[in-house]
Design an enzyme around this catalytic site. Structure first.
Site, PDB file in Angstrom:
ATOM      1  N   HIS A 307       0.957  -1.066   0.259  1.00  0.00           N
ATOM      2  CA  HIS A 307      -0.080  -0.034  -0.063  1.00  0.00           C
ATOM      3  C   HIS A 307       0.750   1.252   0.130  1.00  0.00           C
ATOM      4  O   HIS A 307       1.970   1.467   0.586  1.00  0.00           O
ATOM      5  CB  HIS A 307      -0.797   0.040   1.402  1.00  0.00           C
ATOM      6  CG  HIS A 307      -2.080   1.046   1.083  1.00  0.00           C
ATOM      7  ND1 HIS A 307      -2.056   2.322   1.398  1.00  0.00           N
ATOM      8  CD2 HIS A 307      -3.300   0.691   0.617  1.00  0.00           C
ATOM      9  CE1 HIS A 307      -3.089   2.767   1.239  1.00  0.00           C
ATOM     10  NE2 HIS A 307      -3.921   1.968   0.735  1.00  0.00           N
ATOM     11  N   ASP A 364      -7.836  -5.509   0.478  1.00  0.00           N
ATOM     12  CA  ASP A 364      -8.358  -6.113  -0.579  1.00  0.00           C
ATOM     13  C   ASP A 364      -8.156  -7.701  -0.158  1.00  0.00           C
ATOM     14  O   ASP A 364      -8.645  -8.547  -1.046  1.00  0.00           O
ATOM     15  CB  ASP A 364      -8.028  -5.856  -2.179  1.00  0.00           C
ATOM     16  CG  ASP A 364      -8.995  -4.457  -2.439  1.00  0.00           C
ATOM     17  OD1 ASP A 364     -10.224  -4.603  -1.834  1.00  0.00           O
ATOM     18  OD2 ASP A 364      -8.553  -3.724  -3.098  1.00  0.00           O
TER      19      ASP A 364
HETATM   20  N1  ACO Z   1       4.149  -7.657  -4.840  1.00  0.00           N
HETATM   21  C1  ACO Z   1       5.571  -7.703  -5.015  1.00  0.00           C
HETATM   22  N2  ACO Z   1       6.187  -6.691  -5.156  1.00  0.00           N
HETATM   23  C2  ACO Z   1       5.467  -5.513  -4.481  1.00  0.00           C
HETATM   24  C3  ACO Z   1       4.223  -5.415  -4.532  1.00  0.00           C
HETATM   25  C4  ACO Z   1       3.400  -6.436  -4.570  1.00  0.00           C
HETATM   26  N3  ACO Z   1       2.106  -6.636  -4.444  1.00  0.00           N
HETATM   27  N4  ACO Z   1       3.837  -4.011  -3.999  1.00  0.00           N
HETATM   28  C5  ACO Z   1       5.034  -3.457  -4.251  1.00  0.00           C
HETATM   29  N5  ACO Z   1       6.054  -4.154  -4.351  1.00  0.00           N
HETATM   30  C6  ACO Z   1       7.541  -3.772  -4.420  1.00  0.00           C
HETATM   31  C7  ACO Z   1       7.860  -2.892  -6.056  1.00  0.00           C
HETATM   32  O1  ACO Z   1       8.009  -3.759  -6.928  1.00  0.00           O
HETATM   33  C8  ACO Z   1       8.958  -1.896  -5.153  1.00  0.00           C
HETATM   34  O2  ACO Z   1      10.013  -2.883  -5.178  1.00  0.00           O
HETATM   35  P1  ACO Z   1      11.281  -1.965  -5.477  1.00  0.00           P
HETATM   36  O3  ACO Z   1      11.581  -1.189  -4.430  1.00  0.00           O
HETATM   37  O4  ACO Z   1      12.410  -3.280  -5.176  1.00  0.00           O
HETATM   38  O5  ACO Z   1      11.576  -1.513  -6.879  1.00  0.00           O
HETATM   39  C9  ACO Z   1       8.554  -1.592  -3.859  1.00  0.00           C
HETATM   40  O6  ACO Z   1       7.645  -2.796  -3.494  1.00  0.00           O
HETATM   41  C10 ACO Z   1       7.603  -0.382  -3.786  1.00  0.00           C
HETATM   42  O7  ACO Z   1       6.565  -0.585  -4.577  1.00  0.00           O
HETATM   43  P2  ACO Z   1       5.706   0.580  -5.603  1.00  0.00           P
HETATM   44  O8  ACO Z   1       5.063  -0.240  -6.789  1.00  0.00           O
HETATM   45  O9  ACO Z   1       6.954   1.640  -5.975  1.00  0.00           O
HETATM   46  O10 ACO Z   1       4.552   0.968  -4.403  1.00  0.00           O
HETATM   47  P3  ACO Z   1       3.573   2.089  -4.693  1.00  0.00           P
HETATM   48  O11 ACO Z   1       3.241   2.713  -3.496  1.00  0.00           O
HETATM   49  O12 ACO Z   1       3.735   2.771  -5.881  1.00  0.00           O
HETATM   50  O13 ACO Z   1       2.548   0.910  -4.871  1.00  0.00           O
HETATM   51  C11 ACO Z   1       0.495  -0.622  -4.776  1.00  0.00           C
HETATM   52  C12 ACO Z   1       1.388   0.389  -4.089  1.00  0.00           C
HETATM   53  C13 ACO Z   1      -0.155  -0.218  -6.189  1.00  0.00           C
HETATM   54  C14 ACO Z   1      -0.549  -0.644  -3.925  1.00  0.00           C
HETATM   55  C15 ACO Z   1       1.463  -1.938  -4.954  1.00  0.00           C
HETATM   56  O14 ACO Z   1       1.900  -2.236  -3.522  1.00  0.00           O
HETATM   57  C16 ACO Z   1       0.716  -2.796  -5.705  1.00  0.00           C
HETATM   58  O15 ACO Z   1       0.658  -2.969  -6.776  1.00  0.00           O
HETATM   59  N6  ACO Z   1       0.237  -3.806  -4.775  1.00  0.00           N
HETATM   60  C17 ACO Z   1      -0.868  -4.733  -5.349  1.00  0.00           C
HETATM   61  C18 ACO Z   1      -2.070  -4.367  -6.047  1.00  0.00           C
HETATM   62  C19 ACO Z   1      -3.118  -4.051  -4.929  1.00  0.00           C
HETATM   63  O16 ACO Z   1      -3.188  -5.035  -3.805  1.00  0.00           O
HETATM   64  N7  ACO Z   1      -3.512  -2.859  -5.049  1.00  0.00           N
HETATM   65  C20 ACO Z   1      -4.642  -2.706  -3.858  1.00  0.00           C
HETATM   66  C21 ACO Z   1      -4.252  -1.284  -2.995  1.00  0.00           C
HETATM   67  S1  ACO Z   1      -5.316  -0.988  -2.002  1.00  0.00           S
HETATM   68  C22 ACO Z   1      -6.513  -0.233  -2.791  1.00  0.00           C
HETATM   69  O17 ACO Z   1      -6.601   0.357  -3.652  1.00  0.00           O
HETATM   70  C23 ACO Z   1      -7.876  -0.448  -2.124  1.00  0.00           C
END
Ligand code: ACO
Length: 429
Positions: A307, A364
């Site tokens: 998140h 979620d």
């Molecule tokens: N699985 C694996 N790796 C992940 C995940 C994941 N679910 N989420 C983040 N990471 C990693 C990224 O690859 C990144 O790694 P790095 O630093 O080595 O490059 C690091 O963790 C930071 O991730 P970002 O994508 O920069 O984080 P951001 O804050 O932009 O994204 C998000 C947040 C979109 C929720 C992301 O965690 C994600 O895609 N999660 C899966 C989808 C999801 O569950 N969405 C629902 C969110 S809650 C809602 O909207 C109700």
């Protein structure tokens, strides 16, 4: 507000004095309004990771401590003691209602649940297999056509009424969308039922026989709706505000919010989690999928994990995980996907990749398992989310209109395209 400020000097020597804005809680914020005027510089913040786009008194999140407050009330207390209608009143109006206010609000929502008959004709134009979120974007936007000419957006009572209509009509539209997909007749809203019972009735009743909504299912939905009602300036809410800042019709603003919610990185994650659990299939495959999630060359991510704001735990996920067990027990359902999800969470939370990046289950991760237990089809999960979040969208939209320094939302950019060049005629290229 304080009279503190920070001085910023750019390499060319120009200086800007940026006032520091302090809210009631949360980190202090620089007010950048004069930065470009005084220095010629913009700021760049892809994804708005450190940029506040508005002042708001509705929801507060402390992502490091796992705190979520609606109008100052902890989400845990509201989940335990309140109900969705009361939370909707609280978010919209700022205070919990007294009994008369609650009664009046609930009645008002109940009596605005009908939709124009022409909406049904519109819905019939969609194929049976249209994605429900596509239909929601289209039909909620279409409501603007029914409530546009008479609406004076400068009149607070007109705005309030639009907000009530949106909260009231979303379940009716959602159920109609579902009925379209299963080829059953549309069921009208029943005023004797409460908000979530009415939704279940509109989704599952058929004219051929009586239907009584299951109270366990209605209560579980009510809890999920409380937890999803608002979440400050997330992608869909920011979309509603951005569209709203242009003075657009509120039904069009909320339709834009639904479009933003649909994406798998946002509300679409609840559907994506069950697809992922299907794909993993069995506990023996978890290690393989954890490895895929960690592999930067593999697009696979653990859906329902991570998140932007929560870096410790998502308090909504904690409440939902507990509710998941209770609801499945009460309904007598033994779902192997719940065991798989719990094992996946356990393994991921021991893995340094997830621990070091502070990736925890979000709201979620478990909500889809409850929706599935209630018989809600997978492609309707995000629609359920949209019904709940409509309360947040309209509350934020109302607040935006009442905030004196609201201006049209207009981000700037760092231009990385070609420098000026001369046009070459077609026959010379
Ligand atoms: N699985 C694996 N790796 C992940 C995940 C994941 N679910 N989420 C983040 N990471 C990693 C990224 O690859 C990144 O790694 P790095 O630093 O080595 O490059 C690091 O963790 C930071 O991730 P970002 O994508 O920069 O984080 P951001 O804050 O932009 O994204 C998000 C947040 C979109 C929720 C992301 O965690 C994600 O895609 N999660 C899966 C989808 C999801 O569950 N969405 C629902 C969110 S809650 C809602 O909207 C109700």
């Amino acid at each position: 507000m304080s009279d503190k400020h920070v001085k910023l000097t750019v390499p060319e020597g120009k200086t800007a004095e940026l006032p520091i804005i302090e809210g009631t809680m949360g980190p202090p914020t620089f007010d950048l309004k004069t930065l470009h005027r005084d220095t010629g510089y913009f700021t760049y913040d892809s994804g708005f990771a450190a940029t506040a786009a508005c002042k708001s008194a509705i929801t507060f999140i402390d992502g490091n401590k796992g705190v979520l407050l609606y109008r100052g009330y902890p989400i845990e207390q509201l989940a335990e003691n309140s109900n969705f209608m009361e939370v909707a009143y609280l978010l919209m109006n700022g205070e919990l209602p007294n009994p008369e206010q609650y009664e009046k609000f609930d009645q008002e929502i109940t009596y605005h649940t009908m939709i124009h008959e022409k909406m049904r004709a519109l819905m019939k134009g969609f194929q049976y297999d249209a994605h429900p979120m596509a239909m929601m974007v289209g039909t909620v936007g279409s409501l603007a056509a029914f409530y546009h000419d008479w609406m004076d957006i400068e009149d607070p009572e007109h705005r309030r009424l639009a907000a009530i209509r949106l909260i009231a009509k979303m379940p009716t539209l959602a159920a109609a969308v579902y009925k379209n997909s299963v080829g059953q007749p549309f069921i009208y809203p029943k005023n004797s039922l409460n908000f979530t019972e009415r939704l279940l009735h509109m989704m599952y009743a058929v004219p051929a026989e009586p239907y009584t909504p299951n109270p366990v299912a209605a209560k579980a939905l009510d809890l999920l709706f409380i937890l999803h009602a608002d979440h400050e300036q997330n992608a869909s809410t920011s979309t509603v505000r951005l569209v709203g800042s242009t003075g657009a019709n509120p039904f069009a603003c909320v339709s834009a919010g639904i479009a933003a919610l649909w994406g798998p990185a946002h509300g679409g994650a609840n559907e994506a989690v069950l697809n992922m659990l299907d794909e993993i299939g069995d506990v023996s495959n978890i290690d393989k999928y954890i490895a895929k999630a960690k592999d930067k060359n593999d697009p696979f991510r653990l859906m329902g994990f991570g998140h932007r704001v929560y870096k410790n735990f998502d308090p909504r996920a904690t409440i939902i995980r507990k509710a998941c067990h209770e609801v499945l027990n009460e309904l007598g359902i033994d779902d192997p996907q719940l065991d798989l999800a719990m094992k996946l969470e356990e393994i991921a939370l021991q893995d340094d990749y997830f621990v070091s990046r502070k990736l925890y289950p979000n709201v979620d991760f478990y909500s889809g398992i409850i929706y599935k237990a209630l018989g809600i089809p997978r492609n309707m999960f995000t629609v359920m989310f949209a019904i709940a979040r409509t309360v947040g969208w309209v509350s934020q939209w109302l607040e935006q209109y009442d905030t004196p320094d609201t201006r049209i939302g207009r981000p700037r950019q760092v231009y990385i395209g070609p420098k000026p060049r001369d046009y070459v005629p077609l026959d010379k290229r």
